[in-house]
Design an enzyme around this catalytic site. Structure first.
Site, PDB file in Angstrom:
ATOM      1  N   LYS A  56      54.822  64.061  72.068  1.00 58.11           N
ATOM      2  CA  LYS A  56      54.273  64.604  73.556  1.00 58.11           C
ATOM      3  C   LYS A  56      53.515  63.165  74.229  1.00 58.11           C
ATOM      4  O   LYS A  56      53.390  62.956  75.303  1.00 58.11           O
ATOM      5  CB  LYS A  56      53.319  65.638  73.135  1.00 58.11           C
ATOM      6  CG  LYS A  56      52.453  66.235  74.467  1.00 58.11           C
ATOM      7  CD  LYS A  56      53.512  66.644  75.439  1.00 58.11           C
ATOM      8  CE  LYS A  56      52.645  67.342  76.621  1.00 58.11           C
ATOM      9  NZ  LYS A  56      53.592  67.621  77.743  1.00 58.11           N
ATOM     10  N   GLU A  57      52.519  62.640  73.228  1.00 56.85           N
ATOM     11  CA  GLU A  57      51.785  61.501  73.780  1.00 56.85           C
ATOM     12  C   GLU A  57      52.797  60.454  74.226  1.00 56.85           C
ATOM     13  O   GLU A  57      52.092  59.721  75.428  1.00 56.85           O
ATOM     14  CB  GLU A  57      50.762  61.186  72.559  1.00 56.85           C
ATOM     15  CG  GLU A  57      49.840  62.214  72.474  1.00 56.85           C
ATOM     16  CD  GLU A  57      48.785  62.224  73.272  1.00 56.85           C
ATOM     17  OE1 GLU A  57      48.477  61.467  74.069  1.00 56.85           O
ATOM     18  OE2 GLU A  57      48.166  63.217  73.374  1.00 56.85           O
TER      19      GLU A  57
END
Length: 156
Positions: A56-57
């Site tokens: 996600k990051e």
């Protein structure tokens, strides 16, 4: 003629297989898996949680830098990284190391564990703090103690 048709079918099957492999990654392991395993055990953080944060990051890009300056696979802020490196007694740390996969995973996983401990294993608040910053989540929580429920509703 049958042999040519047979070989053609075999080539098509191989092409289809490799195309599927690219799409669903049957053999494509996360290249950082060895570090994820090691530090998930060392810091007692769920292996899949670390992978999810990384995905996600940074979308698994070790060179990723956010518009606010978070760096690497787990998008760690340089100031936070310096504090964590000190806590972990990493003596030769510098901001240049933050794009190194292993260093970034050590620091990000340790920080994630600290946030989980801080929020008594409340995953929603810990992840919100990881992404938005501890001070922001504390500010939101002080203004609205039901912020966790609102975050959950937003996600659903």
């Amino acid at each position: 003629m049958k042999r040519i048709i047979g070989y053609t079918i075999l080539v098509l099957i191989i092409c289809i297989f490799f195309n599927l492999e690219k799409k669903i990654g049957l053999f494509n392991k996360n290249p950082y898996e060895i570090y994820i395993i090691e530090y998930s055990k060392r810091f007692a953080v769920d292996f899949l949680l670390i992978k999810a944060v990384m995905k996600k990051e940074s979308n698994l890009n070790p060179e990723a830098v956010s518009n606010i300056g978070a760096v690497g696979l787990m998008q760690v802020m340089p100031k936070t990284a310096l504090e964590i490196a000190s806590q972990l007694n990493i003596t030769d740390y510098s901001d240049k190391n933050l794009k190194e996969a292993e260093i970034n995973i050590i620091l990000g996983t340790y920080y994630l564990k600290k946030l989980l401990n801080y929020y008594n294993n409340n995953l929603i608040l810990a992840l919100a703090a990881y992404n938005a910053g501890l001070a922001n989540v504390e500010n939101w929580y002080s203004k609205d103690p039901e912020i966790e429920e609102k975050i959950c509703k937003y996600l659903l």
